[in-house]
Design a protein around this motif. Sequence first.
Motif, PDB file in Angstrom:
ATOM      1  N   LYS A 131       4.792   7.174 -32.269  1.00  0.00           N
ATOM      2  CA  LYS A 131       5.465   6.426 -31.457  1.00  0.00           C
ATOM      3  C   LYS A 131       6.105   7.684 -30.505  1.00  0.00           C
ATOM      4  CE  LYS A 131       9.411   3.303 -31.028  1.00  0.00           C
ATOM      5  NZ  LYS A 131      10.550   2.684 -31.793  1.00  0.00           N
ATOM      6  N   SER A 132       5.441   7.617 -29.221  1.00  0.00           N
ATOM      7  CA  SER A 132       6.054   8.420 -28.268  1.00  0.00           C
ATOM      8  C   SER A 132       6.821   7.853 -27.002  1.00  0.00           C
ATOM      9  CB  SER A 132       4.512   9.174 -27.673  1.00  0.00           C
ATOM     10  OG  SER A 132       4.056   9.456 -28.464  1.00  0.00           O
ATOM     11  N   SER A 133       7.376   8.777 -26.272  1.00  0.00           N
ATOM     12  CA  SER A 133       8.314   8.609 -24.904  1.00  0.00           C
ATOM     13  C   SER A 133       7.417   8.713 -23.936  1.00  0.00           C
ATOM     14  CB  SER A 133       9.716   9.228 -25.135  1.00  0.00           C
ATOM     15  OG  SER A 133      10.358   9.096 -24.000  1.00  0.00           O
ATOM     16  N   PHE A 134       7.817   7.710 -22.853  1.00  0.00           N
ATOM     17  CA  PHE A 134       6.893   8.084 -21.635  1.00  0.00           C
ATOM     18  C   PHE A 134       7.940   7.501 -20.511  1.00  0.00           C
ATOM     19  CE2 PHE A 134       3.732   6.656 -24.628  1.00  0.00           C
ATOM     20  CZ  PHE A 134       2.789   7.597 -24.619  1.00  0.00           C
ATOM     21  N   THR A 135       7.600   8.142 -19.285  1.00  0.00           N
ATOM     22  CA  THR A 135       8.461   8.084 -18.176  1.00  0.00           C
ATOM     23  C   THR A 135       7.685   7.542 -16.938  1.00  0.00           C
ATOM     24  OG1 THR A 135      10.043   9.975 -18.591  1.00  0.00           O
ATOM     25  CG2 THR A 135       9.911   9.034 -16.459  1.00  0.00           C
ATOM     26  N   SER A 136       8.175   6.266 -16.550  1.00  0.00           N
ATOM     27  CA  SER A 136       7.378   5.627 -15.425  1.00  0.00           C
ATOM     28  C   SER A 136       8.101   5.953 -14.020  1.00  0.00           C
ATOM     29  CB  SER A 136       7.177   4.201 -15.621  1.00  0.00           C
ATOM     30  OG  SER A 136       6.460   3.679 -14.352  1.00  0.00           O
ATOM     31  N   ASN A 137       7.388   6.325 -12.903  1.00  0.00           N
ATOM     32  CA  ASN A 137       7.994   6.273 -11.702  1.00  0.00           C
ATOM     33  C   ASN A 137       7.966   4.824 -11.030  1.00  0.00           C
ATOM     34  OD1 ASN A 137       8.736   6.665  -9.146  1.00  0.00           O
ATOM     35  ND2 ASN A 137       7.738   8.600  -8.860  1.00  0.00           N
ATOM     36  N   LEU A 138       9.305   4.320 -10.933  1.00  0.00           N
ATOM     37  CA  LEU A 138       9.451   3.100 -10.641  1.00  0.00           C
ATOM     38  C   LEU A 138       9.019   2.743  -9.088  1.00  0.00           C
ATOM     39  CD1 LEU A 138      12.554   1.969 -12.508  1.00  0.00           C
ATOM     40  CD2 LEU A 138      10.321   1.272 -13.115  1.00  0.00           C
ATOM     41  N   SER A 139       9.214   3.853  -8.357  1.00  0.00           N
ATOM     42  CA  SER A 139       9.075   4.054  -6.842  1.00  0.00           C
ATOM     43  C   SER A 139       7.460   3.916  -6.721  1.00  0.00           C
ATOM     44  CB  SER A 139       9.640   5.323  -6.221  1.00  0.00           C
ATOM     45  OG  SER A 139       8.696   6.369  -6.666  1.00  0.00           O
ATOM     46  N   GLU A 140       6.499   4.101  -7.607  1.00  0.00           N
ATOM     47  CA  GLU A 140       5.224   3.904  -7.391  1.00  0.00           C
ATOM     48  C   GLU A 140       4.620   2.421  -7.749  1.00  0.00           C
ATOM     49  OE1 GLU A 140       3.384   7.073 -10.073  1.00  0.00           O
ATOM     50  OE2 GLU A 140       4.099   8.416  -8.659  1.00  0.00           O
ATOM     51  N   LEU A 141       5.412   1.706  -8.148  1.00  0.00           N
ATOM     52  CA  LEU A 141       4.956   0.370  -8.191  1.00  0.00           C
ATOM     53  C   LEU A 141       4.751  -0.495  -7.210  1.00  0.00           C
ATOM     54  CD1 LEU A 141       7.447  -0.661 -11.184  1.00  0.00           C
ATOM     55  CD2 LEU A 141       5.002   0.105 -11.326  1.00  0.00           C
ATOM     56  N   LYS A 142       3.614  -1.227  -6.979  1.00  0.00           N
ATOM     57  CA  LYS A 142       3.476  -1.987  -5.840  1.00  0.00           C
ATOM     58  C   LYS A 142       3.526  -3.226  -6.156  1.00  0.00           C
ATOM     59  CE  LYS A 142       2.473   2.046  -3.732  1.00  0.00           C
ATOM     60  NZ  LYS A 142       3.421   2.403  -2.776  1.00  0.00           N
ATOM     61  N   ASN A 143       3.409  -4.220  -5.013  1.00  0.00           N
ATOM     62  CA  ASN A 143       3.348  -5.650  -5.090  1.00  0.00           C
ATOM     63  C   ASN A 143       1.870  -6.088  -5.583  1.00  0.00           C
ATOM     64  OD1 ASN A 143       6.228  -5.796  -5.046  1.00  0.00           O
ATOM     65  ND2 ASN A 143       6.032  -6.322  -2.861  1.00  0.00           N
ATOM     66  N   ARG A 144       1.637  -7.056  -6.232  1.00  0.00           N
ATOM     67  CA  ARG A 144       0.408  -7.332  -6.294  1.00  0.00           C
ATOM     68  C   ARG A 144       0.003  -8.318  -5.083  1.00  0.00           C
ATOM     69  NH1 ARG A 144       1.312 -10.542 -12.103  1.00  0.00           N
ATOM     70  NH2 ARG A 144       0.893  -8.631 -13.407  1.00  0.00           N
ATOM     71  N   VAL A 145      -1.295  -8.038  -4.633  1.00  0.00           N
ATOM     72  CA  VAL A 145      -2.008  -8.664  -3.488  1.00  0.00           C
ATOM     73  C   VAL A 145      -2.458 -10.146  -3.649  1.00  0.00           C
ATOM     74  CG1 VAL A 145      -3.815  -8.611  -1.504  1.00  0.00           C
ATOM     75  CG2 VAL A 145      -2.788  -6.614  -2.704  1.00  0.00           C
ATOM     76  N   ILE A 146      -1.974 -11.192  -2.810  1.00  0.00           N
ATOM     77  CA  ILE A 146      -1.976 -12.561  -3.080  1.00  0.00           C
ATOM     78  C   ILE A 146      -2.936 -12.798  -2.210  1.00  0.00           C
ATOM     79  CG2 ILE A 146       0.092 -12.981  -4.164  1.00  0.00           C
ATOM     80  CD1 ILE A 146       1.336 -13.900  -1.721  1.00  0.00           C
ATOM     81  N   SER A 147      -3.845 -13.975  -2.356  1.00  0.00           N
ATOM     82  CA  SER A 147      -4.968 -14.458  -1.548  1.00  0.00           C
ATOM     83  C   SER A 147      -4.245 -15.440  -0.696  1.00  0.00           C
ATOM     84  CB  SER A 147      -6.026 -15.189  -2.183  1.00  0.00           C
ATOM     85  OG  SER A 147      -6.610 -14.384  -3.247  1.00  0.00           O
ATOM     86  N   GLU A 148      -3.807 -15.016   0.672  1.00  0.00           N
ATOM     87  CA  GLU A 148      -2.920 -15.955   1.551  1.00  0.00           C
ATOM     88  C   GLU A 148      -3.756 -16.983   2.109  1.00  0.00           C
ATOM     89  OE1 GLU A 148      -0.806 -13.960   4.518  1.00  0.00           O
ATOM     90  OE2 GLU A 148      -0.655 -12.120   3.472  1.00  0.00           O
ATOM     91  N   GLU A 149      -5.168 -16.832   2.043  1.00  0.00           N
ATOM     92  CA  GLU A 149      -5.790 -17.906   2.554  1.00  0.00           C
ATOM     93  C   GLU A 149      -5.812 -19.098   2.018  1.00  0.00           C
ATOM     94  OE1 GLU A 149      -8.409 -15.236   0.283  1.00  0.00           O
ATOM     95  OE2 GLU A 149      -6.903 -14.945   1.675  1.00  0.00           O
ATOM     96  N   LEU A 150      -5.309 -19.053   0.721  1.00  0.00           N
ATOM     97  CA  LEU A 150      -5.401 -20.271  -0.449  1.00  0.00           C
ATOM     98  C   LEU A 150      -4.094 -21.020  -0.074  1.00  0.00           C
ATOM     99  CD1 LEU A 150      -6.785 -18.515  -3.739  1.00  0.00           C
ATOM    100  CD2 LEU A 150      -8.127 -20.184  -1.955  1.00  0.00           C
TER     101      LEU A 150
END
Length: 275
Positions: A131-150
């Motif tokens: 069991k280990s501790s990790f740190t994520s940079n939330l500012s690096e999260l991106k939105n998923r790309v959606i298929s607007e043509e649908l």
Amino acid sequence: MRNNENRFMAPPPESVATPMNGSSLEFVVPTDLVELPSKGLFYPEDHPLYKKEFVEIKHMTAKEEDILTNSALIEKGVVLDYLLKSLLIDKTINPLSLLPGDQNAIFVSARINAYGPDYSFSNQCQKCGTKSSFTSNLSELKNRVISEELIDSDGTAAILLEKSQKTVRLRQFTSHMSNLMEKESNNQQNVNSYGQTIVFLKYAIVSIDNVVNDGSLKIMNFLENLPSKDVATIKNFYANNRPDVDFDITIQCGNCGNTEEGTVPITAAFFWPDI
């Protein structure tokens, strides 16, 4: 979050800033524009966020801290709903009418503004059990790309099912719909109640070959007998076209070097960090 349509009828009282002895104690709370994963494409025309790519929220203050620590709201399971209501600048927006992915984007932005982008969490390696501790940079999260043509102008998408050769029109779930669906899926006390898959189809499908899904016995019989391949097609559509924040990450164990694909876990520490 739990379903409670009237939960915003009696919110906690608003505080009013009053100048003291002529001294200036006014403080303008900063606001932020949050990019919506949905881009507003899945909301009806009468919704405040219809085709809006951004929503304005305030930064968290002592007021929001009190909401997050309100034991009554926590016990009822509505604390995050009240938090959303407080953060949104446009008070005509009902948090329950938001898509869960758009809610997630607001939560991430609010958390970064309040405590910074570093978010620590623990993970247990599936290979060696460390069991280990990790740190994520939330500012690096991106939105998923959606298929607007649908997506059509009404926020729905039409797909042709291979086995039944039916064209179904699908919609995205709002937070309110997700709560209702979860509640109905978990209600197995009635022998005539439907299971999780059929309840999902009931809420996902707007129409079948232009026949409106009114929840009638005829519609429900169709859903019960929908071929599994067609059900998989609908589920895959949602998996690949759900507007949301991309929480996917790769975690490497510091002990054995094993790498695992996972998601950033949203735990209590997300809004209650140890700082």
